[in-house]
Design a protein around this motif. Structure first.
Motif, short mmCIF file in Angstrom:
data_model
loop_
_atom_site.label_atom_id
_atom_site.label_comp_id
_atom_site.label_asym_id
_atom_site.label_seq_id
_atom_site.Cartn_x
_atom_site.Cartn_y
_atom_site.Cartn_z
N ALA A 88 1.05 -1.26 0.07
CA ALA A 88 0.05 0.01 0.05
C ALA A 88 0.93 1.14 0.06
CB ALA A 88 -0.86 0.02 1.42
N ARG A 89 2.11 1.34 0.69
CA ARG A 89 2.96 2.34 0.81
C ARG A 89 3.46 2.57 -0.63
NH1 ARG A 89 3.71 1.46 6.45
NH2 ARG A 89 4.82 -0.59 6.02
N ARG A 90 3.39 1.68 -1.45
CA ARG A 90 4.09 1.84 -2.83
C ARG A 90 2.96 1.95 -3.93
NH1 ARG A 90 7.37 -0.86 0.48
NH2 ARG A 90 9.73 -0.91 0.06
N GLY A 91 1.78 1.91 -3.32
CA GLY A 91 0.65 2.09 -4.25
C GLY A 91 0.08 1.05 -4.89
N TYR A 92 0.20 -0.09 -4.25
CA TYR A 92 -0.18 -1.51 -4.80
C TYR A 92 -1.11 -1.98 -3.99
CZ TYR A 92 3.42 -1.36 -8.32
OH TYR A 92 4.12 -1.29 -9.48
N ARG A 93 -2.06 -2.73 -4.20
CA ARG A 93 -3.12 -3.55 -3.51
C ARG A 93 -2.60 -5.05 -3.65
NH1 ARG A 93 -8.99 -1.77 -5.34
NH2 ARG A 93 -9.75 -3.01 -3.18
N VAL A 94 -3.00 -5.87 -2.65
CA VAL A 94 -2.82 -7.23 -2.66
C VAL A 94 -4.01 -8.20 -2.74
CG1 VAL A 94 -1.42 -9.14 -1.29
CG2 VAL A 94 -0.67 -6.89 -1.13
N LEU A 95 -3.93 -9.13 -3.44
CA LEU A 95 -4.85 -10.23 -3.69
C LEU A 95 -4.01 -11.43 -2.76
CD1 LEU A 95 -5.95 -10.04 -7.37
CD2 LEU A 95 -7.22 -9.21 -5.40
N ILE A 96 -4.85 -12.08 -1.75
CA ILE A 96 -4.40 -13.21 -1.30
C ILE A 96 -4.89 -14.53 -1.61
CG2 ILE A 96 -3.91 -14.23 1.02
CD1 ILE A 96 -3.87 -11.62 2.27
N GLU A 97 -4.09 -15.60 -2.03
CA GLU A 97 -4.61 -16.79 -2.36
C GLU A 97 -3.94 -17.85 -1.56
OE1 GLU A 97 -4.29 -19.58 -6.65
OE2 GLU A 97 -3.61 -17.34 -6.66
N GLN A 98 -4.74 -18.95 -1.15
CA GLN A 98 -4.61 -20.10 -0.09
C GLN A 98 -4.24 -21.47 -0.86
OE1 GLN A 98 -6.06 -20.95 3.88
NE2 GLN A 98 -7.48 -21.81 2.49
N THR A 99 -3.10 -21.97 -0.82
CA THR A 99 -2.72 -23.34 -1.52
C THR A 99 -3.12 -24.55 -0.82
OG1 THR A 99 -0.42 -23.23 -1.02
CG2 THR A 99 -1.13 -22.01 -2.85
N LEU A 100 -3.08 -24.15 0.65
CA LEU A 100 -2.97 -25.35 1.31
C LEU A 100 -1.95 -26.45 1.30
CD1 LEU A 100 -6.98 -25.69 1.76
CD2 LEU A 100 -5.42 -24.73 3.44
N SER A 101 -0.73 -25.76 0.78
CA SER A 101 0.45 -26.90 0.42
C SER A 101 0.15 -27.85 -0.59
CB SER A 101 0.97 -27.54 1.74
OG SER A 101 1.26 -26.48 2.49
#
Length: 337
Positions: A88-101
């Protein structure tokens, strides 16, 4: 309510649409006075840039994907927050994806990455090896976290797990402990981190001229605190003697602590205890938990810096960064007097 458009901001600020666009994209050749006036209009009107338009204009989405094994694991939750804050400090947003290994889910992180959906990926693999990642990784900029795979072609950020485990055992030895258990090896575990931590554990014992006792490497059925508690319960019932435990993560330490309390064992006088990851759990246990503390903030910062450099066109072999760790000393294995 109608969507606020670029032209509405331009009208309110008394400038051209081009000037508003320059402010939105943070171009440097806008005067401070004009930039402030435009920003005030943006804030007052609640203007939000159109991501589709931004993609067409810049070729970027302003989005980064973060793929982690478990969203609800305390360590990954805390690392995710720090990455999101740094992004966010660099102007980006994050999409989080879960893999459960899961192997297929990890393959999908790279194989099924939609072109143009995100500008880059930060990925903590567990099941995939270096060759697999090198084969599947194509054009989307990528930075890896963790110890599972270190391809020559991909940037990678981690802590030195062997050194951290060695430091933890050395602290327990300095406390006068000699029967130090490792909690533990998990049935079906494919993570490299456990092997690295076990190696550091053994190196420290060997340096102290203490023969490693295989019985002190406790086997655990799963990854939950209940599983670690059961492993400690079994060890106590079998009459296994130990005066300290190094745990593979804070969740295991919480389970071990609960079982030691139930058995009437005093922590740390009878059994000293060290966790791993220095998550929020460590400060709320009783007694408070000594834990290996990766510098999560620096890990997030370095990962973002490497990724953004790749997104901006950096070409070259993979850069491998080791971020520092410390031992957060608390009551379960306190500082030496």
């Amino acid at each position: 309510m109608a969507r606020v458009r670029l032209t509405d901001v331009a009208r309110a600020a008394g400038v051209s649409m081009k000037t508003v666009s320059n402010v939105v994209h943070d171009y440097p050749h806008v005067s401070a006075e004009t930039r402030q006036r435009v920003q005030q209009a943006i804030d007052q009107l609640g203007y939000r840039p159109n991501l589709s338009a931004r993609r067409l204009a810049t070729g970027r989405t302003g989005m980064i994907a973060l793929a982690i094994p478990e969203i609800d694991h305390p360590y990954f939750s805390e690392v995710s927050r720090r990455i999101a804050e740094e992004a966010a400090r660099r102007g980006y947003r994050v999409l989080i994806e879960q893999t459960l290994s899961d192997t297929d889910a990890e393959h999908a992180v790279l194989r099924d990455r939609e072109e143009g959906l995100v500008d880059g990926v930060i990925f903590h693999p567990v099941s995939m090896g270096a060759v697999e990642i090198g084969r599947l990784h194509k054009d989307t900029p990528l930075v890896l976290l963790g110890e599972a795979a270190i391809p020559l072609t991909t940037d990678h950020v981690m802590i030195d797990n062997v050194a951290a485990a060695r430091q933890s055992v050395e602290h327990l030895l300095a406390m006068g402990r000699r029967r130090i258990a490792f909690l533990g090896t998990v049935d079906g575990d494919v993570t490299v981190s456990t092997r690295h931590r076990l190696l550091g554990y053994q190196e420290a014992l060997s340096s102290a001229d203490i023969d490693a006792d295989p019985r002190l490497v406790l086997r655990v059925a799963g990854f939950s605190p209940e599983d670690s508690a059961e492993a400690v319960r079994t060890a106590l019932a079998d009459g296994l003697e130990f005066d300290a435990i190094l745990c593979r993560d804070d969740k295991f330490a919480v389970g071990a602590m609960a079982e030691l309390h139930a058995a009437g064992r005093d922590i740390p006088n009878e059994v000293a205890l060290i966790g791993w990851d220095d998550t929020a759990l460590a400060t709320y246990t009783h007694p408070s938990l000594t834990s290996v503390a990766p510098d999560k903030q620096l890990l997030a910062r370095v990962a973002l810096e490497l990724l953004i450099e790749r997104m901006e066109g950096h070409i070259g072999v993979g850069r491998h960064r080791i971020v520092p760790h410390s031992l957060a000393l608390r009551a379960s294995a306190p500082p030496l007097a």
